[in-house]
Design an enzyme around this catalytic site. Structure first.
Site, PDB file in Angstrom:
ATOM      1  N   GLU B  55      54.538  29.579  51.096  1.00  0.00           N
ATOM      2  CA  GLU B  55      54.958  30.985  51.134  1.00  0.00           C
ATOM      3  C   GLU B  55      56.438  31.170  51.458  1.00  0.00           C
ATOM      4  O   GLU B  55      57.065  32.134  51.024  1.00  0.00           O
ATOM      5  CB  GLU B  55      54.113  31.769  52.140  1.00  0.00           C
ATOM      6  CG  GLU B  55      52.642  31.894  51.738  1.00  0.00           C
ATOM      7  CD  GLU B  55      51.825  30.639  52.003  1.00  0.00           C
ATOM      8  OE1 GLU B  55      52.295  29.750  52.751  1.00  0.00           O
ATOM      9  OE2 GLU B  55      50.708  30.542  51.462  1.00  0.00           O
ATOM     10  N   ASP B 114      36.311  36.268  56.065  1.00  0.00           N
ATOM     11  CA  ASP B 114      37.292  35.219  56.378  1.00  0.00           C
ATOM     12  C   ASP B 114      37.733  35.267  57.845  1.00  0.00           C
ATOM     13  O   ASP B 114      38.209  34.276  58.397  1.00  0.00           O
ATOM     14  CB  ASP B 114      38.514  35.319  55.461  1.00  0.00           C
ATOM     15  CG  ASP B 114      38.264  34.651  54.116  1.00  0.00           C
ATOM     16  OD1 ASP B 114      37.196  34.021  53.959  1.00  0.00           O
ATOM     17  OD2 ASP B 114      39.122  34.761  53.228  1.00  0.00           O
ATOM     18  N   ARG B 164      41.528  44.348  49.776  1.00  0.00           N
ATOM     19  CA  ARG B 164      40.557  43.546  49.033  1.00  0.00           C
ATOM     20  C   ARG B 164      39.380  44.362  48.477  1.00  0.00           C
ATOM     21  O   ARG B 164      39.033  44.191  47.308  1.00  0.00           O
ATOM     22  CB  ARG B 164      40.032  42.433  49.945  1.00  0.00           C
ATOM     23  CG  ARG B 164      38.938  41.610  49.330  1.00  0.00           C
ATOM     24  CD  ARG B 164      38.584  40.420  50.223  1.00  0.00           C
ATOM     25  NE  ARG B 164      37.529  39.630  49.614  1.00  0.00           N
ATOM     26  CZ  ARG B 164      36.251  39.679  49.983  1.00  0.00           C
ATOM     27  NH1 ARG B 164      35.870  40.480  50.972  1.00  0.00           N
ATOM     28  NH2 ARG B 164      35.345  38.933  49.387  1.00  0.00           N
TER      29      ARG B 164
END
Lengths: 273, 311
Positions: B55, B114, B164
């Site tokens: 990243e 998650d 999401r």
């Protein structure tokens, strides 16, 4: 190489070294060691190698130089001024409150500075982005990027190194200013980045070893790098920290300390064209 | 009600943008299937660069592409964009004022299963603290699509926060998104609910619940956290005298803090913040998480009633 050209480069490099000493002396702070070790390579880039135009700094077809070891800003500023991007007299404003010459390069303020750097590793990544853009636009220009050897300790350097070979960026030429010293001492003692050559080879780069203070060696290195196709090249340049000023040479404590008035005078006496 | 994830809207908008502007390029960090940049990749493979799980280099490459005249959209999960690569966003993109669009998906609690390591709850705070950074949190798919176009036309760094899960469509194409402009969706004099992102949908539901109790709430959508539409906030404060902020973010540093800053300097009134109360998230289904952390219409309505009682 023609002797005439070597003479010209030697003179320019001496002038740039003198200005580095003067500006850091006037500022009372800055990084002389790594500026002086990089001087001959930066001089070669601006006065022999790169397509740049001080009167048209945003010229689309130009080559770009990114100083990823941003603390060596004085050598970049001195070279840009010598090349005509801004008046040489402005160099003496380095690090002062109203100066555009920030402690580390600021692309918003200084004509000819291609990327704001200072946080190590970041500039190298940006050169990958520039090279990707160059490939997309099918430009016949190169991205040159200079890293310090201590900078190799940053993880981001290796992320970028992987990407450059993955994308076969033969329009990027990195130069490693391998002066062997960082703030806290010898690079091997602080956090050993060696074997440097093997690491870059393993990451898919063409590695070319040069003497970073010998213009013929520097010229041969860039020539070979430009002949390399399908992968990026790095010139691993053996250099001397503080090069040209006897009392600064190979001394880690000159990484980030300014010379006092006496030391400035002594350095300038040694640096005669 | 029709539903769409803001990340899905992003994928569609980005591919459309690619058709209209050759300078648009995309960089992603091995998450193109999730961030939905895969839609662009399919259409324009030569302008899509997968940087891998790196990243820091993602943001650096985006900065270099921008410096060379491209309009890069850099995408990964919000946790990695703003967390892992904060220095690169701050010192390269922000400090250089480079024309990079950071479109970060999977922000907030609704990442879900998650868990806390992946639920970015500080990104608004981090991004709005960077000078010159525009921060956009779209409420639904339509606003996302328009925000992506607006970001591409704006010169300078932009952070766009995407989610999401599928969320209700609030706007249709008669809506006109403008950077820096809040949108009053519903009017009311008793209390003002100021919401951002997916919490706008919850705010509208809270308004319905409050109406049943005879309370008329206004709902102001603030999708541009920075620059903030101060006038719209002050107007609400003067009208209702009670403000509730709602965000899927830590209550510290985000929308609530930004609104509080405006109020305290201009017209101090009673306010409450709905958000994650300075704790990390955990695994669970998105709806369960919103319930457990107090981010539902019911929680907003309860706070509204308490606040009105303080007036």
């Amino acid at each position: 190489m023609l002797t005439e050209s070597t003479n010209m480069l030697t003179k320019k490099a001496t002038e740039i070294r003198r200005n580095i000493i003067k500006m850091i002396g006037a500022a009372g702070s800055g990084h002389p060691g790594g500026s002086l070790s990089a001087t001959d390579i930066v001089t070669y880039l601006y006065f022999k190698e790169m397509k740049v135009d001080a009167n048209n700094p945003k010229w689309d077809e130009r080559d770009r130089f990114v100083l990823s070891k941003g603390h060596a800003a004085p050598v970049l500023y001195a070279a840009l001024a010598e090349k005509g991007f801004f008046p040489v007299k402005e160099l003496l404003t380095l690090r002062q409150i109203d100066s555009k010459l920030q402690g580390h390069p600021d692309m918003k303020k200084v004509s000819g500075v291609e990327m704001s750097t200072g946080s190590l590793g970041t500039g190298f990544s940006t050169s990958i982005g520039m090279a990707l853009a160059g490939k997309l636009d099918k430009r016949d220009s190169y991205i040159y990027v200079m890293l310090g050897d201590g900078e190799l300790q940053e993880g981001q350097v290796w992320e970028a190194a992987m990407a450059a070979s993955h994308y076969k960026l033969d329009n990027i030429i990195a130069i490693l200013d391998n002066n062997g010293l960082q703030i806290d001492g010898n690079i091997e003692e602080v956090m050993n980045p060696y074997p440097i050559i093997d690491k870059w080879s393993a990451f898919g780069w063409d590695v070319i070893e040069i003497d970073g203070h010998d213009f013929e060696s520097i010229e041969a290195g860039f020539k070979k790098a430009k002949e390399t196709k399908g992968k990026p090249s790095i010139l691993v340049a053996k250099t001397v920290k503080g090069k040209g000023v006897s009392f600064m040479e190979n001394k880690a404590n000159w990484h980030g300390s300014a010379p006092n008035k006496e030391e400035v005078d002594k350095a300038l006496q040694e640096l005669q064209a | 009600m029709e539903k769409m994830a803001t990340r899905d809207a992003y994928g569609i908008a980005l591919a459309e943008l690619g058709k209209n502007n050759d300078n648009v390029v995309v960089v992603d960090a091995d998450l193109s299937g999730s961030t939905k940049t895969s839609v662009f990749k399919k259409e324009f493979p030569e302008r899509f660069f997968n940087i891998g799980i790196a990243e820091q280099n993602l943001m650096g490459c985006a900065a270099g592409l921008a410096a060379a005249g491209k309009i890069p959209f850099a995408s990964t999960f919000a946790i990695f964009a703003c967390g892992r690569a904060y220095d690169q966003i701050r010192n390269t993109i922000g400090y250089g004022c480079l024309n990079v669009k950071i479109a970060a998906s999977h922000a907030g609690l609704t990442v879900g299963e998650d868990g806390g390591s992946h639920q970015m709850l500080e990104d608004i705070a981090l991004m709005r603290a960077i000078p010159g950074m525009t921060v956009i949190v779209p409420a639904d798919g339509e606003e996302t699509k328009q925000a992506i176009v607006a970001a591409s036309e704006y010169e300078g760094p932009v952070y766009i926060r995407l989610g999401r899960p599928k969320v209700p469509m609030i706007f249709d194409n008669s809506y006109k998104f403008e950077i820096g402009k809040a949108k009053l969706i519903e009017d009311g004099n008793d209390v003002s609910i100021i919401a951002t992102g997916i919490m706008v949908g919850e705010a509208l539901k809270a308004r319905e619940e409050l109406l049943k109790q005879g309370i008329k709430a206004s709902v102001l959508n603030i999708s541009t956290i920075k620059p903030l539409d101060k006038d719209a906030i002050i107007k609400e404060a003067q009208k209702s005298g009670a403000i509730i902020t709602c965000e899927e973010h830590n209550i510290n540093g985000g929308l609530g803090s930004a609104v509080a800053e405006v109020l305290v300097e201009n017209c101090p009134i009673h306010m409450e913040r709905v958000g994650v109360n300075d704790i990390f998230g955990r695994s669970g289904k998105p709806d369960e998480l919103l319930e457990v952390y107090g981010l539902t219409a019911k929680h907003i309505a309860e706070k509204a009633v308490n606040l009105i009682n303080k007036k």
